[in-house]
Design a protein around this motif. Structure first.
Motif, PDB file in Angstrom:
ATOM      1  N   ARG A 110     -10.305   1.521   1.682  1.00 29.85           N
ATOM      2  CA  ARG A 110     -10.888   1.885   0.388  1.00 29.85           C
ATOM      3  C   ARG A 110     -12.412   1.709   0.398  1.00 29.85           C
ATOM      4  O   ARG A 110     -13.148   2.494  -0.222  1.00 29.85           O
ATOM      5  CB  ARG A 110     -10.243   1.059  -0.725  1.00 29.85           C
ATOM      6  CG  ARG A 110      -8.823   1.516  -1.087  1.00 29.85           C
ATOM      7  CD  ARG A 110      -8.269   0.744  -2.264  1.00 29.85           C
ATOM      8  NE  ARG A 110      -7.869  -0.602  -1.884  1.00 29.85           N
ATOM      9  CZ  ARG A 110      -6.666  -0.937  -1.441  1.00 29.85           C
ATOM     10  NH1 ARG A 110      -5.734   0.002  -1.292  1.00 29.85           N
ATOM     11  NH2 ARG A 110      -6.370  -2.177  -1.128  1.00 29.85           N
ATOM     12  N   TYR A 155      -9.026  -3.673  10.477  1.00 29.15           N
ATOM     13  CA  TYR A 155      -8.204  -4.662   9.780  1.00 29.15           C
ATOM     14  C   TYR A 155      -8.436  -6.029  10.415  1.00 29.15           C
ATOM     15  O   TYR A 155      -9.219  -6.168  11.357  1.00 29.15           O
ATOM     16  CB  TYR A 155      -6.733  -4.246   9.777  1.00 29.15           C
ATOM     17  CG  TYR A 155      -6.022  -4.265  11.107  1.00 29.15           C
ATOM     18  CD1 TYR A 155      -5.088  -5.247  11.403  1.00 29.15           C
ATOM     19  CD2 TYR A 155      -6.268  -3.281  12.064  1.00 29.15           C
ATOM     20  CE1 TYR A 155      -4.419  -5.253  12.616  1.00 29.15           C
ATOM     21  CE2 TYR A 155      -5.600  -3.276  13.275  1.00 29.15           C
ATOM     22  CZ  TYR A 155      -4.678  -4.268  13.546  1.00 29.15           C
ATOM     23  OH  TYR A 155      -4.023  -4.274  14.762  1.00 29.15           O
ATOM     24  N   ASP A 183      -3.791   4.383   5.764  1.00 31.47           N
ATOM     25  CA  ASP A 183      -5.179   3.990   5.515  1.00 31.47           C
ATOM     26  C   ASP A 183      -6.160   4.941   6.205  1.00 31.47           C
ATOM     27  O   ASP A 183      -7.300   5.095   5.762  1.00 31.47           O
ATOM     28  CB  ASP A 183      -5.413   2.546   5.956  1.00 31.47           C
ATOM     29  CG  ASP A 183      -4.750   1.554   5.023  1.00 31.47           C
ATOM     30  OD1 ASP A 183      -4.581   1.884   3.838  1.00 31.47           O
ATOM     31  OD2 ASP A 183      -4.383   0.458   5.479  1.00 31.47           O
ATOM     32  N   ASP A 196      -7.975  -2.709   1.902  1.00 33.93           N
ATOM     33  CA  ASP A 196      -9.308  -2.943   1.339  1.00 33.93           C
ATOM     34  C   ASP A 196     -10.385  -2.290   2.196  1.00 33.93           C
ATOM     35  O   ASP A 196     -11.350  -1.711   1.680  1.00 33.93           O
ATOM     36  CB  ASP A 196      -9.587  -4.442   1.218  1.00 33.93           C
ATOM     37  CG  ASP A 196      -8.766  -5.111   0.136  1.00 33.93           C
ATOM     38  OD1 ASP A 196      -8.096  -4.398  -0.648  1.00 33.93           O
ATOM     39  OD2 ASP A 196      -8.779  -6.355   0.070  1.00 33.93           O
ATOM     40  N   GLY A 215      -4.591 -12.225   1.196  1.00 34.06           N
ATOM     41  CA  GLY A 215      -5.017 -10.837   1.201  1.00 34.06           C
ATOM     42  C   GLY A 215      -4.856 -10.113   2.518  1.00 34.06           C
ATOM     43  O   GLY A 215      -4.802  -8.892   2.544  1.00 34.06           O
ATOM     44  N   SER A 216      -4.785 -10.838   3.635  1.00 36.44           N
ATOM     45  CA  SER A 216      -4.699 -10.197   4.947  1.00 36.44           C
ATOM     46  C   SER A 216      -3.799 -11.003   5.868  1.00 36.44           C
ATOM     47  O   SER A 216      -3.466 -12.158   5.586  1.00 36.44           O
ATOM     48  CB  SER A 216      -6.088 -10.084   5.584  1.00 36.44           C
ATOM     49  OG  SER A 216      -6.559 -11.352   6.006  1.00 36.44           O
ATOM     50  N   PRO A 244      -8.681  -7.055   5.149  1.00 39.97           N
ATOM     51  CA  PRO A 244      -7.379  -6.435   4.864  1.00 39.97           C
ATOM     52  C   PRO A 244      -7.446  -4.914   5.037  1.00 39.97           C
ATOM     53  O   PRO A 244      -8.408  -4.274   4.584  1.00 39.97           O
ATOM     54  CB  PRO A 244      -7.110  -6.826   3.410  1.00 39.97           C
ATOM     55  CG  PRO A 244      -7.928  -8.057   3.186  1.00 39.97           C
ATOM     56  CD  PRO A 244      -9.156  -7.882   4.022  1.00 39.97           C
ATOM     57  N   SER A 273      -2.723  -5.335  -0.688  1.00 40.38           N
ATOM     58  CA  SER A 273      -3.994  -5.222   0.032  1.00 40.38           C
ATOM     59  C   SER A 273      -3.830  -5.118   1.537  1.00 40.38           C
ATOM     60  O   SER A 273      -4.678  -4.553   2.220  1.00 40.38           O
ATOM     61  CB  SER A 273      -4.884  -6.436  -0.280  1.00 40.38           C
ATOM     62  OG  SER A 273      -4.251  -7.638   0.135  1.00 40.38           O
ATOM     63  N   SER A 274      -2.754  -5.656   2.062  1.00 35.26           N
ATOM     64  CA  SER A 274      -2.619  -5.828   3.509  1.00 35.26           C
ATOM     65  C   SER A 274      -1.627  -4.849   4.126  1.00 35.26           C
ATOM     66  O   SER A 274      -0.474  -4.740   3.683  1.00 35.26           O
ATOM     67  CB  SER A 274      -2.166  -7.259   3.812  1.00 35.26           C
ATOM     68  OG  SER A 274      -1.758  -7.385   5.158  1.00 35.26           O
ATOM     69  N   THR A 296      -4.073 -17.669  -2.689  1.00 34.42           N
ATOM     70  CA  THR A 296      -4.664 -16.419  -2.207  1.00 34.42           C
ATOM     71  C   THR A 296      -5.934 -16.729  -1.451  1.00 34.42           C
ATOM     72  O   THR A 296      -6.812 -17.395  -1.967  1.00 34.42           O
ATOM     73  CB  THR A 296      -4.993 -15.474  -3.372  1.00 34.42           C
ATOM     74  OG1 THR A 296      -3.790 -15.237  -4.103  1.00 34.42           O
ATOM     75  CG2 THR A 296      -5.555 -14.156  -2.869  1.00 34.42           C
TER      76      THR A 296
END
Length: 341
Positions: free
Chosen positions: A78, A41, A96, A75, A198-199, A72, A157-158, A7
């Protein structure tokens, strides 16, 4: 099999987080300059670097600076919902942006504000392989063969991962398969995953660092990687998914943020997106794209191009069906295959 997924931690390039949403600051000579807090992103950073400079040369962009944050998509969304300063957002998923509509940070009519449904750039899902394609990967079915290691960002996350996963699932349906067969395919797909960063940008880094045999990614990411010297090839599958990336301004953003958003739909800005490997969303923007398989014809039409609206009922329906935190198809498959973390 207890395999350990590597990760990568996305690094958010956030400048001056203490700035207010309006972004006013003192410029040289005492004049007021406007800072646009741009939150996006992970993949469009190169394009925005050029687009921002072009915007600053226009009357609307005079005296405008940018504070940028990339990471990401989920993320980032959020974080903004939780209070991170943002005037302009560009995510990889409509959902998103919808999160920010639900928290009253973006107007409900954000799509209508541009005349382009808020979509600033397009791409498609592609398969990135090692130079010379040593595993002889030609399409989706090759990804689930024994001994093939898949790198793709994590759907948790992505946004890029969600496009990738729906493309993988959708190719089975587009080829005449059933939903049960598509689920079985995804189970094999995630069992072959050796890295779920994560992305999308972290997934590319993981792959070019030596992990896996195939990277499922955006076409523009593959093109940009080749522009930067990465020793890779990429395949546009016969069945793939149109990636549509939305942008919006927040309700308290300065006028400059809306001006910047509108500038993205001009030919100069779309030409910068094109140069970075994105498919333009307005007519009349063409040209050679270095790093593409055929620079003179950089964006071939796939045999079957799936869309979220036509093939998955839109992001609201797709999000609930596939990515619901408890009952989503993909969520359950990731738990069953030990790839949910």
């Amino acid at each position: 099999m207890g395999k350990k997924l590597t990760t990568a931690v996305a690094v958010s390039l956030v400048g001056a987080l203490g700035l207010s949403a309006c972004g006013a600051s003192e410029a040289a000579g005492g004049d007021k300059a406007t800072t646009i807090n741009l939150v996006a992103y992970s993949t469009p950073q190169t394009a925005f670097t050029s687009i921002e400079k072009a915007f600053q040369k226009t009357p609307a962009g005079k005296g405008v600076d940018f504070s940028e944050s990339y990471g990401p998509s989920g993320d980032q969304s959020r974080a903004v919902a939780g209070g991170q300063p943002a005037d302009f957002v560009n995510f990889s998923l409509e959902s998103d942006v919808t999160r920010l509509v639900d928290t009253k940070l973006v107007d409900a009519d954000w799509k209508a504000q541009t005349g382009h449904d808020g979509i600033v750039a397009d791409s498609v899902v592609v398969l990135v392989v090692r130079k010379g394609n040593p595993k002889h990967i030609t399409g989706w079915d090759d990804l689930v063969k024994p001994g093939v290691g898949i790198v793709t960002p994590n759907p948790a996350s992505s946004g890029g991962a969600r496009w990738n996963t729906l493309a993988a699932y959708g190719h089975v349906i587009a080829d005449g398969g059933t939903e049960d067969e598509a689920k079985a395919y995804l189970t094999k797909y995630f069992k072959n995953a050796v890295s779920l960063p994560g992305s999308a940008r972290d997934a590319l880094t993981s792959f070019t660092s030596g992990n896996g045999d195939v990277l499922v990614s955006y076409e523009n990411e593959a093109i940009l990687a080749r522009q930067k010297g990465a020793d890779i090839d990429y395949i546009v599958p016969d069945q793939t998914l149109l990636i549509e990336t939305p942008a919006a301004v927040t309700v308290d953003a300065p006028k400059a943020a809306a001006d910047f958003r509108d500038f993205l739909f001009t030919k100069p800005a779309q030409a910068d997106f094109l140069a970075s490997g994105y498919r333009p969303v307005i007519d009349g923007v063409t040209g050679e794209v270095q790093g593409a398989n055929d620079p003179a014809n950089p964006f071939p039409a796939p045999k079957q191009l799936l869309t979220i609206a036509k093939d998955f009922g839109g992001w609201d329906a797709a999000g609930k069906k596939f990515f619901d935190e408890e009952n989503g198809i993909v969520t359950k498959i990731q738990v069953a295959t030990g790839t949910s973390e």
